[in-house]
Write a protein that holds these residues in place. Structure first.
Motif, short mmCIF file in Angstrom:
data_model
loop_
_atom_site.label_atom_id
_atom_site.label_comp_id
_atom_site.label_asym_id
_atom_site.label_seq_id
_atom_site.Cartn_x
_atom_site.Cartn_y
_atom_site.Cartn_z
N ASN A 155 0.85 -1.19 0.00
CA ASN A 155 0.00 0.00 0.00
C ASN A 155 0.89 1.24 0.00
O ASN A 155 1.08 1.88 1.04
CB ASN A 155 -0.93 -0.02 1.22
N SER A 158 0.00 4.70 1.83
CA SER A 158 -0.47 4.70 3.22
C SER A 158 0.67 4.84 4.22
O SER A 158 1.78 4.34 4.00
CB SER A 158 -1.24 3.42 3.52
N ILE A 160 1.08 3.72 8.13
CA ILE A 160 0.40 2.83 9.06
C ILE A 160 0.86 3.14 10.48
O ILE A 160 2.05 3.10 10.79
CB ILE A 160 0.71 1.36 8.71
N PRO A 178 -10.58 3.95 15.23
CA PRO A 178 -10.67 3.47 13.85
C PRO A 178 -11.98 3.92 13.20
O PRO A 178 -12.98 4.18 13.88
CB PRO A 178 -10.63 1.94 14.00
N LEU A 190 -6.35 -3.96 9.59
CA LEU A 190 -5.93 -2.62 9.17
C LEU A 190 -7.17 -1.80 8.86
O LEU A 190 -8.02 -2.22 8.08
CB LEU A 190 -5.04 -2.73 7.92
N MET A 191 -7.26 -0.63 9.47
CA MET A 191 -8.46 0.20 9.32
C MET A 191 -8.10 1.65 9.11
O MET A 191 -7.06 2.12 9.59
CB MET A 191 -9.34 0.07 10.57
N PRO A 192 -8.93 2.41 8.41
CA PRO A 192 -8.73 3.86 8.32
C PRO A 192 -8.88 4.49 9.71
O PRO A 192 -9.48 3.91 10.60
CB PRO A 192 -9.86 4.33 7.38
N VAL A 193 -8.31 5.68 9.84
CA VAL A 193 -8.40 6.40 11.12
C VAL A 193 -9.57 7.37 11.07
O VAL A 193 -9.68 8.18 10.15
CB VAL A 193 -7.09 7.16 11.41
N ARG A 279 -4.43 9.26 4.13
CA ARG A 279 -3.32 8.33 4.01
C ARG A 279 -3.17 7.45 5.26
O ARG A 279 -2.58 6.38 5.20
CB ARG A 279 -2.00 9.08 3.81
N ALA A 281 -3.69 4.97 8.34
CA ALA A 281 -4.41 3.75 8.70
C ALA A 281 -3.83 3.25 10.02
O ALA A 281 -2.70 3.61 10.40
CB ALA A 281 -4.28 2.69 7.62
#
Length: 328
Positions: A155, A158, A160, A178, A190-193, A279, A281
């Motif tokens: 990715n 991104s 992380i 999350p 793994l998740m977006p913030v 961007r 995660a």
């Protein structure tokens, strides 16, 4: 997989330029001087926090591919720990300007190393690691770091953030919420913030724990280009100050000293992470026994929780008891 093959395109940055003022009473008791906590043996044995961090990160990133961000005035404290480190791997700041300039300096140095073919590829995966943290479950933490490097390689846009399971409503930690509920709070989803919460009240902290939010360890992994893009998008003025250095200008200690005279102090968490850039995660590491050793009470509690005993602890507890009695 053999370690050299595993990590040949991975780089690490250890942030060790802080002044450690909040822990100064304890570090002065232990060392007899005003050294920052990362240069002090706070835990078991005689190893400093910096040395412990160096050995921990070496399990995921080759030692010769690890950079150290330092402050010039601390040279006498880190000289021994880093005696075998090549000068090109040390970024010596003329003074502490905060985490944002420190991270930008390390990224600029990586660009420079790539330009001179000292990096296997022009856009390596980079991990950012504080030098003053504790993990009681280091194997689990390192497994999470390795997973983050693999995910970041797949990715490229991104950055992380590594989150640790929030077990209690700690009001002096930062939390990551999350964007989606944690389906597997002990897994590595793994998740977006959605949002960052910095030092919430006890009521808010309890709610965050109940919702499955995670503590922000401030360990971050991403492509070099992803970090640069994130900073440029969030704090364009600070990025612009470093742009010449990033795009071919000198990135040695002299260039850094000149630059630092022209910029204000800047905090990566407040000025970059809090912007909630898409961007970002979060990777949930689960319970890795993490603690930020930034405050005296938290340090003492962490040592007690994990059964770690040092000679200075009894002296400190006695002094605090005397001080409390005198204040009554």
């Amino acid at each position: 997989m053999h370690r050299s093959k595993w990590g040949r395109r991975h780089w690490g940055v250890i942030l060790a330029g802080g002044d450690g003022e909040r822990l100064r009473p304890i570090t002065r008791l232990i060392a007899g001087d005003d050294r920052p906590k990362q240069f002090c043996a706070l835990m078991e044995g005689k190893k400093t926090l910096l040395e412990q961090t160096r050995l921990r990160i070496a399990r995921a990133v080759p030692s010769n591919q690890t950079l150290y961000v330092l402050a010039q005035q601390h040279e006498r404290f880190y000289r021994e720990d880093l005696a075998q480190v090549a000068p090109s791997r040390m970024i010596v700041q003329p003074l502490n300007r905060g985490t944002l300039p420190a991270i930008l300096c390390s990224l600029a140095r990586l660009v420079q190393l790539a330009r001179f073919a000292d990096v296997d590829e022009l856009d390596p995966v980079v991990g950012i690691f504080p030098s003053d943290h504790y993990y009681s479950r280091e194997r689990r933490f390192i497994a999470g770091v390795r997973a983050a490097y693999k995910i970041a390689a797949r990715n490229p846009d991104s950055v992380i953030l590594l989150g640790a399971a929030a077990k209690v409503p700690e009001t002096s930690f930062g939390y990551i919420e999350p964007a989606k509920a944690l389906d597997k709070p002990r897994g590595r989803s793994l998740m977006p913030v959605a949002r960052f919460w910095e030092k919430p009240s006890i009521e808010v902290a309890q709610e965050l724990v109940n919702q499955g939010c995670v503590w922000n360890t401030f360990v971050m992994v991403g492509r070099l280009s992803a970090f640069l893009g994130l900073i440029q998008e969030c704090v364009g003025d600070i990025y612009a100050a470093f742009e010449s250095m990033i795009h071919g200008g000198a990135a040695d200690d002299g260039a850094i000293a000149s630059l630092y005279n022209s910029i204000p102090a800047a905090d990566f968490s407040k000025q970059v992470l809090s912007a909630r850039n898409p961007r970002l995660a979060v990777l949930n590491l689960g319970d890795v026994g993490w603690s930020d050793l930034g405050e005296p009470q938290r340090l003492v509690e962490t040592l007690s929780l994990h059964g770690i005993h040092n000679s200075w602890q009894q002296i400190w507890v006695q002094e605090m008891g005397i001080a409390a009695a005198a204040g009554q």
